[in-house]
Design a protein around this motif. Structure first.
Motif, PDB file in Angstrom:
ATOM      1  N   VAL A 121      -2.062  16.261   2.825  1.00 58.76           N
ATOM      2  CA  VAL A 121      -1.498  15.795   1.840  1.00 58.76           C
ATOM      3  C   VAL A 121      -2.050  15.527   0.476  1.00 58.76           C
ATOM      4  O   VAL A 121      -1.844  15.905  -0.764  1.00 58.76           O
ATOM      5  CB  VAL A 121      -0.951  14.329   2.101  1.00 58.76           C
ATOM      6  CG1 VAL A 121      -0.413  13.393   0.933  1.00 58.76           C
ATOM      7  CG2 VAL A 121       0.452  14.767   2.995  1.00 58.76           C
ATOM      8  N   LEU A 122      -3.497  15.167   0.762  1.00 55.86           N
ATOM      9  CA  LEU A 122      -4.555  14.409  -0.312  1.00 55.86           C
ATOM     10  C   LEU A 122      -5.128  15.931  -0.890  1.00 55.86           C
ATOM     11  O   LEU A 122      -5.610  15.674  -2.124  1.00 55.86           O
ATOM     12  CB  LEU A 122      -5.584  13.993   0.544  1.00 55.86           C
ATOM     13  CG  LEU A 122      -5.162  12.486   0.989  1.00 55.86           C
ATOM     14  CD1 LEU A 122      -6.475  11.565   1.569  1.00 55.86           C
ATOM     15  CD2 LEU A 122      -4.735  11.690  -0.150  1.00 55.86           C
ATOM     16  N   THR A 123      -4.923  17.309  -0.452  1.00 56.41           N
ATOM     17  CA  THR A 123      -5.691  18.123  -1.024  1.00 56.41           C
ATOM     18  C   THR A 123      -4.387  18.658  -2.202  1.00 56.41           C
ATOM     19  O   THR A 123      -4.899  19.253  -2.900  1.00 56.41           O
ATOM     20  CB  THR A 123      -5.761  19.440  -0.035  1.00 56.41           C
ATOM     21  OG1 THR A 123      -4.558  19.777   0.511  1.00 56.41           O
ATOM     22  CG2 THR A 123      -6.997  19.134   1.097  1.00 56.41           C
ATOM     23  N   ARG A 124      -3.104  18.294  -1.988  1.00 55.92           N
ATOM     24  CA  ARG A 124      -2.208  18.876  -2.676  1.00 55.92           C
ATOM     25  C   ARG A 124      -1.843  17.719  -3.782  1.00 55.92           C
ATOM     26  O   ARG A 124      -1.268  18.057  -5.222  1.00 55.92           O
ATOM     27  CB  ARG A 124      -1.192  19.032  -1.769  1.00 55.92           C
ATOM     28  CG  ARG A 124      -1.226  20.280  -1.067  1.00 55.92           C
ATOM     29  CD  ARG A 124      -1.665  21.511  -1.961  1.00 55.92           C
ATOM     30  NE  ARG A 124      -1.843  22.839  -0.773  1.00 55.92           N
ATOM     31  CZ  ARG A 124      -2.791  23.084  -0.176  1.00 55.92           C
ATOM     32  NH1 ARG A 124      -3.694  22.227  -0.181  1.00 55.92           N
ATOM     33  NH2 ARG A 124      -2.812  24.372   0.441  1.00 55.92           N
ATOM     34  N   LEU A 125      -1.994  16.255  -3.307  1.00 58.07           N
ATOM     35  CA  LEU A 125      -1.490  15.263  -4.459  1.00 58.07           C
ATOM     36  C   LEU A 125      -2.634  14.733  -5.091  1.00 58.07           C
ATOM     37  O   LEU A 125      -3.397  14.129  -4.470  1.00 58.07           O
ATOM     38  CB  LEU A 125      -0.732  14.269  -3.666  1.00 58.07           C
ATOM     39  CG  LEU A 125       0.753  14.438  -3.146  1.00 58.07           C
ATOM     40  CD1 LEU A 125       1.447  13.328  -2.813  1.00 58.07           C
ATOM     41  CD2 LEU A 125       1.587  14.852  -4.464  1.00 58.07           C
ATOM     42  N   ASP A 126      -2.760  14.847  -6.366  1.00 54.02           N
ATOM     43  CA  ASP A 126      -3.783  14.129  -7.008  1.00 54.02           C
ATOM     44  C   ASP A 126      -3.459  12.723  -7.428  1.00 54.02           C
ATOM     45  O   ASP A 126      -3.301  12.683  -8.931  1.00 54.02           O
ATOM     46  CB  ASP A 126      -4.396  15.196  -8.258  1.00 54.02           C
ATOM     47  CG  ASP A 126      -5.776  14.556  -8.898  1.00 54.02           C
ATOM     48  OD1 ASP A 126      -6.275  13.885  -8.097  1.00 54.02           O
ATOM     49  OD2 ASP A 126      -5.740  14.839  -9.838  1.00 54.02           O
ATOM     50  N   LYS A 127      -2.936  11.951  -6.594  1.00 49.06           N
ATOM     51  CA  LYS A 127      -2.212  10.694  -7.029  1.00 49.06           C
ATOM     52  C   LYS A 127      -2.834   9.600  -6.216  1.00 49.06           C
ATOM     53  O   LYS A 127      -3.377   9.726  -4.955  1.00 49.06           O
ATOM     54  CB  LYS A 127      -0.718  10.653  -6.685  1.00 49.06           C
ATOM     55  CG  LYS A 127       0.165  11.578  -7.529  1.00 49.06           C
ATOM     56  CD  LYS A 127       0.407  10.676  -8.668  1.00 49.06           C
ATOM     57  CE  LYS A 127       1.163  11.532  -9.842  1.00 49.06           C
ATOM     58  NZ  LYS A 127       1.624  10.628 -10.851  1.00 49.06           N
ATOM     59  N   ASN A 128      -3.031   8.320  -6.641  1.00 51.58           N
ATOM     60  CA  ASN A 128      -3.534   7.418  -5.882  1.00 51.58           C
ATOM     61  C   ASN A 128      -2.300   6.721  -5.426  1.00 51.58           C
ATOM     62  O   ASN A 128      -1.526   5.911  -5.875  1.00 51.58           O
ATOM     63  CB  ASN A 128      -4.232   6.444  -6.968  1.00 51.58           C
ATOM     64  CG  ASN A 128      -4.919   5.096  -6.251  1.00 51.58           C
ATOM     65  OD1 ASN A 128      -5.026   5.196  -5.239  1.00 51.58           O
ATOM     66  ND2 ASN A 128      -5.103   4.217  -6.972  1.00 51.58           N
ATOM     67  N   LEU A 129      -2.133   6.927  -4.123  1.00 52.84           N
ATOM     68  CA  LEU A 129      -0.966   6.539  -3.321  1.00 52.84           C
ATOM     69  C   LEU A 129      -1.497   5.077  -2.923  1.00 52.84           C
ATOM     70  O   LEU A 129      -2.241   4.990  -1.795  1.00 52.84           O
ATOM     71  CB  LEU A 129      -0.595   7.165  -2.331  1.00 52.84           C
ATOM     72  CG  LEU A 129       0.008   8.725  -2.680  1.00 52.84           C
ATOM     73  CD1 LEU A 129       0.115   9.610  -1.673  1.00 52.84           C
ATOM     74  CD2 LEU A 129       1.178   8.602  -3.579  1.00 52.84           C
ATOM     75  N   THR A 130      -1.126   4.007  -3.562  1.00 56.83           N
ATOM     76  CA  THR A 130      -1.581   2.431  -3.141  1.00 56.83           C
ATOM     77  C   THR A 130      -1.232   2.196  -1.882  1.00 56.83           C
ATOM     78  O   THR A 130      -2.092   1.568  -1.346  1.00 56.83           O
ATOM     79  CB  THR A 130      -1.043   1.506  -4.088  1.00 56.83           C
ATOM     80  OG1 THR A 130       0.435   1.338  -4.072  1.00 56.83           O
ATOM     81  CG2 THR A 130      -1.363   1.972  -5.585  1.00 56.83           C
ATOM     82  N   ALA A 131      -0.265   2.460  -1.298  1.00 57.32           N
ATOM     83  CA  ALA A 131       0.098   2.152   0.156  1.00 57.32           C
ATOM     84  C   ALA A 131      -0.769   2.587   1.219  1.00 57.32           C
ATOM     85  O   ALA A 131      -1.050   2.043   2.166  1.00 57.32           O
ATOM     86  CB  ALA A 131       1.722   2.525   0.395  1.00 57.32           C
ATOM     87  N   LEU A 132      -1.098   3.813   0.982  1.00 59.01           N
ATOM     88  CA  LEU A 132      -2.084   4.756   1.637  1.00 59.01           C
ATOM     89  C   LEU A 132      -3.509   3.891   1.705  1.00 59.01           C
ATOM     90  O   LEU A 132      -3.949   3.955   2.853  1.00 59.01           O
ATOM     91  CB  LEU A 132      -2.439   5.999   1.251  1.00 59.01           C
ATOM     92  CG  LEU A 132      -2.981   7.056   2.313  1.00 59.01           C
ATOM     93  CD1 LEU A 132      -2.332   6.995   3.635  1.00 59.01           C
ATOM     94  CD2 LEU A 132      -3.309   8.482   1.687  1.00 59.01           C
ATOM     95  N   ALA A 133      -3.968   3.548   0.464  1.00 55.68           N
ATOM     96  CA  ALA A 133      -5.283   2.902   0.481  1.00 55.68           C
ATOM     97  C   ALA A 133      -5.167   1.542   1.454  1.00 55.68           C
ATOM     98  O   ALA A 133      -6.192   1.196   1.805  1.00 55.68           O
ATOM     99  CB  ALA A 133      -5.519   2.606  -0.853  1.00 55.68           C
ATOM    100  N   PHE A 134      -4.040   0.884   1.223  1.00 53.83           N
ATOM    101  CA  PHE A 134      -3.957  -0.475   1.951  1.00 53.83           C
ATOM    102  C   PHE A 134      -3.821  -0.146   3.459  1.00 53.83           C
ATOM    103  O   PHE A 134      -4.126  -1.026   4.169  1.00 53.83           O
ATOM    104  CB  PHE A 134      -2.540  -1.118   1.344  1.00 53.83           C
ATOM    105  CG  PHE A 134      -2.337  -2.357   1.923  1.00 53.83           C
ATOM    106  CD1 PHE A 134      -3.326  -3.486   1.842  1.00 53.83           C
ATOM    107  CD2 PHE A 134      -1.193  -2.777   2.735  1.00 53.83           C
ATOM    108  CE1 PHE A 134      -3.158  -4.666   2.398  1.00 53.83           C
ATOM    109  CE2 PHE A 134      -0.859  -3.986   3.096  1.00 53.83           C
ATOM    110  CZ  PHE A 134      -1.934  -5.210   2.926  1.00 53.83           C
ATOM    111  N   LEU A 135      -3.115   0.969   3.652  1.00 49.96           N
ATOM    112  CA  LEU A 135      -2.993   1.244   5.212  1.00 49.96           C
ATOM    113  C   LEU A 135      -4.327   1.589   5.686  1.00 49.96           C
ATOM    114  O   LEU A 135      -4.644   0.976   6.738  1.00 49.96           O
ATOM    115  CB  LEU A 135      -2.029   2.445   5.356  1.00 49.96           C
ATOM    116  CG  LEU A 135      -1.823   2.921   6.757  1.00 49.96           C
ATOM    117  CD1 LEU A 135      -0.883   1.862   7.610  1.00 49.96           C
ATOM    118  CD2 LEU A 135      -0.948   4.121   6.989  1.00 49.96           C
ATOM    119  N   HIS A 136      -5.032   2.071   4.970  1.00 44.22           N
ATOM    120  CA  HIS A 136      -6.549   2.266   5.612  1.00 44.22           C
ATOM    121  C   HIS A 136      -7.186   1.049   5.763  1.00 44.22           C
ATOM    122  O   HIS A 136      -8.084   0.789   6.960  1.00 44.22           O
ATOM    123  CB  HIS A 136      -7.232   3.230   4.400  1.00 44.22           C
ATOM    124  CG  HIS A 136      -6.844   4.758   4.520  1.00 44.22           C
ATOM    125  ND1 HIS A 136      -7.264   5.537   3.626  1.00 44.22           N
ATOM    126  CD2 HIS A 136      -6.445   5.388   5.530  1.00 44.22           C
ATOM    127  CE1 HIS A 136      -6.790   6.641   3.984  1.00 44.22           C
ATOM    128  NE2 HIS A 136      -6.334   6.767   5.290  1.00 44.22           N
TER     129      HIS A 136
END
Ligand SMILES: [Zn+2]
Length: 257
Positions: A228-243
């Motif tokens: 996903v991260l290779t194709r989406l150049d977006k800051n997905l806030t929920a993903l950062a929070f999940l980490h």
């Protein structure tokens, strides 16, 4: 223009003093943006159906760039999501991913049952959150035109091997004999690769119908997220929070072996 759609509320933002701006994944028009007038008040007729994650049926009118929600009927609230912060955050991430991947104003019939199933399993807590996340990532990427090629080793054509590598950049797999290639590859055991194949190639209704050991699931989750991260150049806030919740390092830039 008048529309009758079924859909999931991906996101709710306050608008003015009393309105809600809803991002809705619809069956017939993909992602649409719609205002629910007065829906900040819980007494409003559209308040119940315009909360995040609700699956329901909506009567919409087009007003310039936006739709106005005229009538709404909630069908499923997925209330169990509020019981656990990890499951809630995975649900928010999947909704953010859908918002990025699903086209606007185009039919999206396949995304809707996929998201409904993901929210159901997360709400009922009948699948591990990372399993739902990984399978939803792979399936949504495939639907969005980023289909990974998990059939055979890109080097020698082997279907199976004790060690396989997933290459997020090229969306291919390579076997242990052929080597992992450039950096960023993710090592996969047989179980992890079988699960990834299931998530991508199985009947849509069976996307989440598999089980996996914790170690194999961790490999699948790392591979699918890196993809996903290779194709989406977006800051997905929920993903950062999940980490931060899972104390997981970002998979971006990590190497397999
Ligand atoms: Zn090979």
């Amino acid at each position: 223009m008048h529309l009758t759609v079924s859909g999931i509320i991906l996101r709710v933002q306050p608008s003015g003093d009393s309105d809600r701006l809803c991002t809705i994944l619809t069956d017939t028009h993909g992602v649409v943006y719609a205002v629910a007038r007065g829906a900040k008040s819980m007494k409003n007729k559209n308040a119940a159906a315009t909360a995040q994650f609700v699956y329901g049926h909506f009567e919409l009118f087009r007003r310039k760039e936006l739709y106005i929600i005229d009538e709404s009927q909630p069908e499923e609230l997925y209330a169990g999501l509020r019981e656990d912060i990890v499951r809630l955050t995975v649900a928010q991430y999947i909704c953010q991913l859908a918002k990025e991947l699903v086209p606007q104003e185009q039919p999206a019939e396949e995304y809707l049952p996929l998201l409904r199933a993901a929210l159901y399993y997360l709400s009922e807590n009948t699948r591990p959150p990372l399993l739902v996340k990984a399978a939803a990532e792979l399936r949504m990427m495939g639907l969005a035109g980023y289909m990974p090629d998990l059939v055979m080793c890109a080097g020698c054509g082997a279907y199976e091997h004790d060690v396989m590598f997933f290459l997020p950049d090229s969306a291919q797999i390579r076997c242990g004999n052929c080597g992992s290639g450039t950096g960023g590859s993710v090592r996969l055991c047989r179980g992890a690769l079988a699960a990834m194949r299931h998530a991508v190639y199985s009947d849509l209704r069976r996307t989440f119908a598999f089980t996996l050991s914790d170690d194999s699931l961790a490999q699948m989750a790392q591979a699918s997220e890196a993809f996903v991260l290779t194709r989406l150049d977006k800051n997905l806030t929920a993903l950062a929070f999940l980490h931060t919740l899972l104390h997981m390092p970002s998979t971006k830039g990590e190497t397999g072996i």
